[in-house]
Design a protein around this motif. Structure first.
Motif, PDB file in Angstrom:
ATOM      1  N   ALA A 104      -6.067   4.051   3.626  1.00 12.88           N
ATOM      2  CA  ALA A 104      -6.639   2.719   3.409  1.00 12.88           C
ATOM      3  C   ALA A 104      -8.138   2.777   3.129  1.00 12.88           C
ATOM      4  CB  ALA A 104      -6.371   1.838   4.623  1.00 12.88           C
ATOM      5  N   HIS A 216      -5.480   6.854  -7.113  1.00  6.07           N
ATOM      6  CA  HIS A 216      -4.449   6.286  -7.986  1.00  6.07           C
ATOM      7  C   HIS A 216      -4.448   6.930  -9.370  1.00  6.07           C
ATOM      8  CE1 HIS A 216      -3.633   3.669  -4.831  1.00  6.07           C
ATOM      9  NE2 HIS A 216      -3.856   2.479  -5.366  1.00  6.07           N
ATOM     10  N   SER A 269      -2.842  -1.078   8.082  1.00  6.61           N
ATOM     11  CA  SER A 269      -2.556  -1.769   6.828  1.00  6.61           C
ATOM     12  C   SER A 269      -1.097  -2.200   6.757  1.00  6.61           C
ATOM     13  CB  SER A 269      -2.865  -0.847   5.637  1.00  6.61           C
ATOM     14  OG  SER A 269      -2.466  -1.435   4.424  1.00  6.61           O
ATOM     15  N   TRP A 272       2.605  -1.052   1.642  1.00  6.21           N
ATOM     16  CA  TRP A 272       2.288  -1.238   0.231  1.00  6.21           C
ATOM     17  C   TRP A 272       3.540  -1.387  -0.635  1.00  6.21           C
ATOM     18  CZ3 TRP A 272      -1.245   2.646   2.433  1.00  6.21           C
ATOM     19  CH2 TRP A 272      -2.547   2.156   2.570  1.00  6.21           C
ATOM     20  N   ALA A 335       5.410  -0.811  -5.816  1.00  5.06           N
ATOM     21  CA  ALA A 335       4.346  -0.737  -4.807  1.00  5.06           C
ATOM     22  C   ALA A 335       3.205  -1.686  -5.144  1.00  5.06           C
ATOM     23  CB  ALA A 335       3.824   0.694  -4.714  1.00  5.06           C
ATOM     24  N   GLY A 336       2.536  -2.152  -4.083  1.00  2.88           N
ATOM     25  CA  GLY A 336       1.398  -3.027  -4.255  1.00  2.88           C
ATOM     26  C   GLY A 336       1.716  -4.464  -3.888  1.00  2.88           C
ATOM     27  N   ARG A 337       0.981  -4.983  -2.928  1.00  2.00           N
ATOM     28  CA  ARG A 337       1.134  -6.379  -2.540  1.00  2.00           C
ATOM     29  C   ARG A 337       0.463  -7.283  -3.574  1.00  2.00           C
ATOM     30  NH1 ARG A 337      -0.672  -3.543   1.918  1.00  2.00           N
ATOM     31  NH2 ARG A 337      -2.752  -4.458   1.693  1.00  2.00           N
ATOM     32  N   ASN A 340      -3.089  -6.836  -4.236  1.00  2.00           N
ATOM     33  CA  ASN A 340      -3.472  -5.553  -4.852  1.00  2.00           C
ATOM     34  C   ASN A 340      -3.393  -5.598  -6.372  1.00  2.00           C
ATOM     35  OD1 ASN A 340      -1.604  -4.043  -2.194  1.00  2.00           O
ATOM     36  ND2 ASN A 340      -3.829  -4.197  -2.297  1.00  2.00           N
ATOM     37  N   TRP A 343      -5.156  -3.190  -8.930  1.00  2.00           N
ATOM     38  CA  TRP A 343      -4.715  -1.845  -9.285  1.00  2.00           C
ATOM     39  C   TRP A 343      -4.462  -1.741 -10.789  1.00  2.00           C
ATOM     40  CZ3 TRP A 343      -0.542  -0.324  -5.050  1.00  2.00           C
ATOM     41  CH2 TRP A 343      -1.182  -0.202  -3.811  1.00  2.00           C
TER      42      TRP A 343
END
Length: 382
Positions: A104, A216, A269, A272, A335-337, A340, A343
């Motif tokens: 995180a 990433h 966290s 994700w 993946a990824g809220r 997010n 990204w």
């Protein structure tokens, strides 16, 4: 004079495969016009708070977005000589930001760099990076099959998103620099072929810088290694693989440093893995670039047609673009809220280049789908 179709991937397709793909594209275009495009739950196609603030007020006259303000404080304290990991732990803890898991916490590279050069250095670096990216792509498009006639349109589309790299509001955002560096690496790369030697050193350096800023970037590096191995260019594959190993060691050290300053009471966290599907891909790519200014029902289909353009361009750049953007797009679906969404900045700088080839790809696919008789095996090769 017969048109050159050697760079057109769909020109020699059989009727039924073309019909199936055309139907799939039509379905995706239809769904992309209506699925939610959002930065947070309950606000479909809302302009992200960070972006909205940047558009409405001057950076010196408004409170900073919480994430950006956090990075500001970290950079300021690092510039004053404080230890990065102690600073990160204190700032995350004070703002109730997660410190667990250690992933995180951002890598320290950007904080040290911006603490060293200050805002004037950031401005110069952003201008230089944009200029290098434009030059790299201008040259690559001149060399790629079928790209010369679309080069001006492709460059205009490149500039549409890449110019966001000059927005000083987001200079402390890690994805901004990493995404621009990946676009530069893509433009600099030249795979080895039967007619020309490969050139990958510049791309390797740009990707290494991106990887040092944001982890990433790793899927891009892994893809470059895999494609070099597929071409049996073992020297290039070894170079990209060595970069992966070096990064793995550096990341391991980073995670150890974060763990050393983490307390059991620190915030953890949220997961994700969000499984947002097509909405995740579209939200990240639309809201992270200039497409956010378009209506939802236009912006979504543009992303799908852009991917069709990359897929229909039979060239080394077309193959890499299809796998690069398609791979990240698939990852964004999983993946990824919603918060997010940024990204997407990792891929948007050069994404829209594929849109320049979309009309040709669509026309070719329609022609193949309407073809009366089957194509010979020879015409389908490639």
């Amino acid at each position: 004079m017969q048109a050159d179709t050697t760079w057109d991937r769909f020109a020699g397709w059989e009727r039924w495969p073309a019909r199936i793909l055309l139907a799939l594209v039509a379905i995706l275009v239809a769904f992309s016009a209506v699925v939610p495009i959002s930065a947070s739950r309950g606000h479909p196609h809302a302009t992200p708070p960070t972006v909205a603030a940047a558009l409405k007020k001057h950076p010196n006259e408004r409170p900073r977005d919480a994430d950006l303000a956090l990075y500001d404080r970290v950079i300021e304290r690092v510039a004053n000589g404080d230890n990065y990991y102690r600073v990160v732990a204190e700032e995350h803890r004070a703002q109730r930001y997660p410190l667990r898991p250690a992933m995180a916490v951002r890598l320290p590279t950007l904080a040290f760099a911006e603490a060293a050069v200050g805002v004037p250095g950031e401005i110069v670096a952003a201008i230089l990076l944009l200029a290098l990216t434009l030059i790299a792509w201008w040259r690559r498009l001149a060399e790629e099959p079928g790209a010369a006639r679309y080069r001006l349109v492709a460059m205009a589309l490149l500039l549409t998103n890449a110019s966001l790299g000059l927005n000083r509001t987001f200079f402390v955002m890690h994805e901004l620099w990493a995404g621009m560096l990946l676009a530069l690496a893509f433009g600099l790369h030249r795979p080895r072929s039967a007619t020309r030697p490969g050139r990958y050193l510049g791309a390797l350096i740009a990707a290494a810088l991106a990887l040092a800023i944001r982890e990433h970037s790793l899927p891009f590096v892994l893809l470059m290694a895999a494609m070099a191995a597929w071409r049996r260019d073992w020297r290039e594959a070894a170079a990209w693989s060595a970069l992966v190993v070096i990064f793995a060691l550096a990341l391991s050290w980073h995670l150890q440093q974060v763990t050393a300053v983490t307390l059991p009471t620190d915030v953890r966290s949220a997961p994700w893995i969000a499984l947002r599907g097509l909405s995740g891909f579209l939200s990240n790519t639309v809201l992270s670039g200039s497409l956010r200014f378009l209506p939802h029902w236009i912006a979504g289909p543009v992303v799908i047609l852009t991917m069709l353009g990359w897929a229909g361009w039979r060239s080394p750049a077309g193959a890499l673009g299809t796998l690069f953007y398609g791979g990240y797009g698939t990852a964004f679906m999983i993946a990824g809220r919603p918060e997010n969404y940024y990204w997407g900045v990792m891929i948007v700088p050069a994404l829209l280049i594929g849109l320049a080839f979309a009309p040709r790809a669509l026309v070719s696919l329609v022609r193949a789908a309407r073809r009366d008789g089957p194509q010979s095996a020879i015409s389908s090769i490639g």
